[in-house]
Design a protein around this motif. Structure first.
Motif, short mmCIF file in Angstrom:
data_model
loop_
_atom_site.label_atom_id
_atom_site.label_comp_id
_atom_site.label_asym_id
_atom_site.label_seq_id
_atom_site.Cartn_x
_atom_site.Cartn_y
_atom_site.Cartn_z
N GLY A 76 -97.06 84.56 -13.77
CA GLY A 76 -97.49 84.42 -15.16
C GLY A 76 -96.36 84.03 -16.07
N ARG A 134 -82.26 95.81 -23.40
CA ARG A 134 -83.41 95.71 -24.29
C ARG A 134 -83.68 97.05 -24.96
NH1 ARG A 134 -86.59 91.34 -24.41
NH2 ARG A 134 -88.39 92.56 -25.11
N ASN A 168 -95.01 92.88 -20.30
CA ASN A 168 -96.45 92.70 -20.48
C ASN A 168 -96.96 91.27 -20.30
OD1 ASN A 168 -99.15 92.94 -22.12
ND2 ASN A 168 -98.36 94.99 -21.81
N TRP A 169 -96.56 90.61 -19.22
CA TRP A 169 -97.06 89.26 -18.98
C TRP A 169 -98.36 89.32 -18.19
CZ3 TRP A 169 -95.04 85.32 -21.55
CH2 TRP A 169 -93.70 85.41 -21.99
N TYR A 216 -94.31 85.05 -30.25
CA TYR A 216 -94.39 84.64 -28.85
C TYR A 216 -92.97 84.35 -28.40
CZ TYR A 216 -95.49 81.85 -24.74
OH TYR A 216 -95.57 81.36 -23.45
N THR A 217 -92.47 85.16 -27.49
CA THR A 217 -91.06 85.03 -27.14
C THR A 217 -90.79 83.97 -26.08
OG1 THR A 217 -91.34 86.72 -25.45
CG2 THR A 217 -90.56 87.45 -27.61
N GLY A 218 -91.80 83.65 -25.27
CA GLY A 218 -91.53 82.75 -24.16
C GLY A 218 -90.86 83.49 -23.02
N CYS A 219 -90.71 82.83 -21.88
CA CYS A 219 -90.18 83.48 -20.67
C CYS A 219 -88.71 83.84 -20.79
CB CYS A 219 -90.32 82.57 -19.47
SG CYS A 219 -91.97 81.93 -19.21
N PRO A 254 -86.60 87.05 -23.62
CA PRO A 254 -86.53 88.50 -23.35
C PRO A 254 -85.52 88.86 -22.26
CG PRO A 254 -88.81 87.77 -23.41
CD PRO A 254 -87.96 86.54 -23.43
N VAL A 255 -85.33 87.95 -21.31
CA VAL A 255 -84.45 88.25 -20.19
C VAL A 255 -83.05 87.71 -20.39
CG1 VAL A 255 -84.08 87.81 -17.73
CG2 VAL A 255 -86.36 88.32 -18.57
N ARG A 256 -82.95 86.50 -20.86
CA ARG A 256 -81.62 85.88 -20.92
C ARG A 256 -80.92 86.05 -22.25
NH1 ARG A 256 -82.28 81.54 -16.95
NH2 ARG A 256 -82.02 82.73 -15.02
N PRO A 286 -81.85 88.63 -25.03
CA PRO A 286 -82.60 89.63 -25.80
C PRO A 286 -82.04 89.84 -27.19
CG PRO A 286 -81.36 90.67 -24.02
CD PRO A 286 -81.26 89.21 -23.82
N GLU A 305 -83.99 87.84 -29.62
CA GLU A 305 -85.27 88.45 -29.96
C GLU A 305 -85.06 89.56 -30.99
OE1 GLU A 305 -87.44 89.74 -26.50
OE2 GLU A 305 -88.79 90.96 -27.70
N LYS A 335 -99.02 90.48 -26.81
CA LYS A 335 -99.07 91.14 -25.51
C LYS A 335 -99.99 90.37 -24.58
CE LYS A 335 -97.91 95.81 -26.92
NZ LYS A 335 -96.48 95.64 -26.62
N ASP A 336 -99.77 90.57 -23.30
CA ASP A 336 -100.65 89.98 -22.29
C ASP A 336 -100.60 88.45 -22.33
OD1 ASP A 336 -104.14 89.94 -21.49
OD2 ASP A 336 -102.47 90.62 -20.24
N ALA A 337 -99.45 87.94 -22.74
CA ALA A 337 -99.34 86.49 -22.83
C ALA A 337 -98.94 85.89 -21.48
CB ALA A 337 -98.32 86.12 -23.89
N ASN A 338 -98.90 84.57 -21.42
CA ASN A 338 -98.43 83.89 -20.22
C ASN A 338 -97.47 82.78 -20.62
OD1 ASN A 338 -101.42 82.87 -20.97
ND2 ASN A 338 -100.17 81.11 -20.34
N CYS A 339 -96.82 82.23 -19.62
CA CYS A 339 -95.88 81.15 -19.87
C CYS A 339 -96.60 79.98 -20.51
CB CYS A 339 -95.28 80.72 -18.53
SG CYS A 339 -94.26 79.25 -18.63
#
Lengths: 174, 433, 289
Positions: free
Chosen positions: A129, A144, A154-155, C7-10, C13-15, C17, C20, C38-42
């Motif tokens: 996802g 974080r 939450n993806w 919408y943060t995108g993939c 959040p990881v690379r 933060p 964000e 929430k519950d989003a996708n790429c």
């Protein structure tokens, strides 16, 4: 120089045909390809072209216009466009190269010519996802937390599976 | 409306097309009012140095015509004037012309120049594309017609030194604008053109980099009567440029900038400029970057060949994407793809000359709407019929010639001027349509 | 208070933060409320986009539809996401057949794309929803004696007719904010060129050299830092400076995202902005506040 010393260059022959260009024209995004006058503005603007000799956007469009279908679809050239769109910004004939190359990629993909890195990334996205599930380490989770951000990202991974099933799982895709 | 239909014509615009039209109508015995918004007639041709493809001195072939116009008993020149309103129909138009006050009495001024010598105010000279200077009381160029001075009231400080200096008391700083009204049977629009504003292309550096200029500035620099007395120098540091690059199709053949059409003259004027650059500096190197070379007219292809073979102008088929500046040297580097070899090249030049395309002149929309004359999609005056009415407009009795109808070189503008004059006199000689 | 679905995108959040975090804090301070999607996708940028246009529209379409279900407009902070969402929105709005097909898939979850949610990039929020005046009055600790180069990012500004963020050939939003914060915005050769990020997948060597070319041009202007508006660009321009091909023996130029730069000027604590996580220490920038 005697006749024997002259090196024989293999004859390259190609019969020009607009069939491939017309095919690209029918694809979403490929509509403008016939407007190209081969002026070279795109290549002069292209950062990829300035850093490597094998990629020339104008020449790739030329190959499509000349009908070199097999060569274009099996090469990695259409996949080398960065989609930065500097060429599109400057093209005086309003040819949207980046979109044309996307259309070419889609045709190539349908016929099974996808660079490994694209295939593996798409497989990952359509499974998780999102892209970086494997890279989401504990350290980052801690970072974080320190920043006051949610650690549960939450993806949704259900929808992408539906997308894969419908559009990207082999056979005739559209 | 009078019983006797007027036997005169109005020509709007005193460039080479308007002048030709005026002379042709006047020589048949009709009266012509020639209205020009600048202080002198002559138009763009008066600013050009050499004409293609013959390399004639532009002013030398134009100024006898200016003389002829001023001496012609049937032509009334109304410079520093604009058409205010036009009513009526073919055969009888009622015209109102606003004559801007030039603060100098035209009938008295002899053009001696004593006033300008005393004037303490210096402003940028628009005739020289703001490269050189002129005084607040000025003539735009030495052969200005009429040869009378004009006061630029916006910059004039009202010191009155010119008034004192004038031995004929020709200067009146309290002059007011006046209106002139008259009737004409036919009107010819010959309002010319302007160059595309290339500051619209930030990637080419015009306006940011001192050594990037455009073609008209180049003309003034190589002109012996220009701001540098004909010395082609860089505006950044005054050095003589050895390597010059000409960039084509800027503000022309550009769908995204709203000018999809070809400007017709830029290929030729650039080849001419390239040749002139080498005439001015035989050690120099000149490169022209193009998409196509349109050398379509009589003598044009031969001129192009001469530029390549005899003068050694280098032509690269590739549109220039960017111009970058080297801060320390003021030199410029262009990035282009040589489409004949597929090589991406960075080429350094001392001077870059951009060749702007041709667009309708300032005020064209206002004038056309005011007069109810139909314009084409690209803003020029719409010709009535592409093949059989190229100098007629959709309004009977109103004709068009020169660049007001579309980009043209000098021979075509002159032909159109004569053609429009003929159409106009048909109206005049028949007292109507 | 204006509200947006973030919408943060993939990648962020990881690379990155810290990007964000600084977006949230700075925007909240300037009167924008953010609700994390929430519950989003790429969004499907680049990879899915290249394989199937319809699949791409489905993925980005779902993100916008999610925002619609929240009754909010979307704020995208990543350039690629912004470009993707806006392009897909344009396609769905203008192609009823495509829209119907995507909606068919979305209906299974009870979502629907109707086009009521707008998609905006971070720079638009600054210019349109906050406004330069508000930013100016919120500055409490202006910078001084600081020279900065702005890097906008290709997908943020192009294609201008669709994304409508800024003048693509001569963008000014970041430069104006830099000036409002008291620093000097510096122009440089190739300002609108790509950072090279998208090329990493196919040819990392070319990608690095493109990024380094940008760094070289910026270095010629003698700047203290680079301000970005997309985390991908930020990571790329930072990372290339650590590559072997990078110029040796020169100090690295700090690269920081716009909100992280603006934060200190608004009086926000450095730690809250995640400054300590920046790979190239931006102290040369922050000293001047």
């Amino acid at each position: 120089m005697t006749k024997n010393e002259v090196k024989e260059k293999p004859a390259v022959s190609h019969t020009p045909s607009s069939d491939f260009a017309k095919e690209v024209e029918q694809e979403y995004g490929g509509e403008g390809i016939m407007k190209c006058i081969q002026c070279g503005m795109c290549t002069a603007s292209c950062m990829v072209a300035s850093m490597t000799d094998r990629y020339r956007p104008r020449q790739l469009i030329q190959k499509i216009l000349l009908g070199k279908r097999e060569e274009v679809l099996t090469s990695d050239l259409p996949w080398l466009c960065m989609t930065c769109r500097l060429c599109e910004e400057r093209c005086q004939e309003d040819v949207n190269l980046s979109e044309i190359f996307h259309a070419v990629r889609e045709i190539a993909a349908r016929e099974g010519h996808i660079p490994k890195v694209f295939q593996s990334t798409v497989d990952q996205v359509l499974e998780d996802g999102w892209l970086l599930k494997d890279a989401y380490s504990d350290f980052i989770e801690e970072d974080r937390e320190d920043l006051g951000l949610d650690t549960d990202l939450n993806w949704n991974d259900e929808f992408v599976k539906k997308v894969k099933k419908r559009y990207l799982s082999g056979g005739n895709k559209k | 409306m009078s019983e006797n239909k007027p036997n005169s014509a109005l020509v709007i615009g005193g460039g080479v097309a308007g002048i030709t039209a005026a002379l042709d109508i006047a020589s048949q015995g009709f009266k012509v009012y020639l209205v020009e918004r600048n202080p002198s007639i002559g138009g763009v041709m008066a600013q050009i140095d050499k004409t293609f493809p013959t390399l004639d001195c532009s002013a030398c072939i134009l100024t006898p015509k200016l003389s002829e116009v001023s001496r012609h008993k049937n032509i009334e020149i109304l410079t520093y004037s604009e058409v205010g309103s036009v009513t009526g129909s073919a055969g009888d138009f009622h015209v109102r012309v606003k004559r801007k006050a030039r603060y100098v009495n035209e009938d008295v001024c002899t053009g001696c120049g004593d006033c300008a010598e005393e004037c303490p105010v210096e402003v940028a000279n628009e005739f020289d594309l703001n490269i050189g200077f002129r005084k607040a009381i000025y003539v735009p160029f030495p052969q200005a017609t009429p040869n009378v001075y004009t006061v630029d009231k916006e910059n004039c400080i009202d010191c009155g030194r010119c008034v004192k200096a004038c031995q004929r008391n020709a200067i009146d700083l309290d002059m007011k604008d006046t209106t002139l009204e008259f009737h004409v049977g036919a009107i010819i629009i010959a309002t010319g053109f302007q160059l595309y504003d290339i500051t619209d292309y930030p990637r080419l550096g015009y306006g940011h980099y001192a050594n990037v200029i455009h073609a008209m500035e180049f003309e003034r620099l190589i002109n012996a009567a220009g701001p540098t007395h004909g010395h082609l120098i860089r505006l950044g540091d005054g050095k003589t440029p050895k390597s010059i690059g000409f960039i084509q199709c800027v503000g022309a053949r550009d769908v995204q900038k709203g000018v999809p059409y070809c400007s017709r003259v830029c290929c030729m004027y650039s080849i001419k400029n390239a040749v002139m650059a080498l005439e001015h500096n035989t050690d120099g190197e000149v490169w022209v970057y193009y998409a196509d070379i349109r050398a379509f007219g009589k003598g044009f292809e031969e001129f192009y060949e001469m530029a390549k073979k005899r003068f050694g102008v280098k032509f690269i088929r590739g549109r220039v994407a960017e111009v970058m500046e080297g801060k320390k040297t003021g030199n410029l580097v262009i990035r282009v793809e040589d489409t004949e070899t597929a090589e991406v090249r960075l080429i350094e030049h001392d001077l870059i000359v951009i060749s702007p395309g041709v667009v309708p002149p300032i005020g064209m929309d206002t004038m056309a709407k005011k007069m109810g004359i139909e314009q084409s999609d690209d803003g020029y005056i719409q010709a009535e019929h592409t093949f059989f009415g190229p100098t007629e407009t959709k309004t009977p009795g109103v004709f068009v010639c020169g660049c007001a109808e579309g980009p043209k070189d000098i021979p075509d503008s002159v032909s159109a001027g004569s053609a429009a004059a003929m159409k106009a006199t048909i109206v005049l000689s028949q007292g109507g349509t | 208070m204006k509200e947006f679905a973030l919408y943060t995108g993939c990648t962020t959040p990881v690379r990155l933060p810290a990007y964000e975090a600084s977006v949230k804090i700075v925007l909240e301070k300037l009167g924008i409320r953010l609700t994390l999607m929430k519950d989003a996708n790429c969004c499907g940028a680049q990879y899915v986009e290249s394989l199937s246009h319809t699949a791409f529209c489905a993925m980005s379409g779902r993100v916008i539809a999610l925002a619609e279900s929240m009754n909010l407009d979307v704020l995208a902070i990543c350039g690629a996401c912004s470009g993707s969402l806006k392009t897909v929105k344009h396609d769905l709005d203008n192609n009823p057949k495509l829209c119907a097909e995507v909606n068919e898939l979305l209906a299974e979850e009870g979502l629907k794309y109707t086009g009521t949610s707008e998609v905006k990039h971070l720079l638009q929020i600054f210019r349109e929803d906050i406004g330069y005046e508000a930013i100016k009055s919120a500055i409490v600790k202006p910078y001084s004696g600081l020279r900065l180069a702005a890097h906008y990012g290709c997908h943020v500004t192009r294609p201008p007719e669709i994304v409508k963020v800024d003048d693509a050939e001569n963008p000014t939003i970041i430069d104006r904010i830099i000036e409002l914060a008291g620093a000097t915005a510096v122009d440089y050769t190739g300002k609108t060129r790509c950072c090279g990020g998208p090329m990493l997948a196919m040819d990392a060597d070319v990608a690095t050299r493109i990024g380094l070319d940008k760094i070289k041009n910026i270095r010629e202007e003698d700047v203290d830092g680079i301000i970005t508006a997309c985390e991908f660009c930020d990571i790329q321009l930072t990372q290339v400076q650590f590559d072997d091909l990078a110029e040796q023996g020169v100090s690295k130029i700090p690269v920081i995202p716009l909100p992280q730069f603006l934060g200190p000027a608004l009086g926000i604590n450095f730690d809250k902005l995640g400054i300590y996580l920046n790979k190239i220490d931006p102290k040369t920038i922050l000293q001047k506040v």
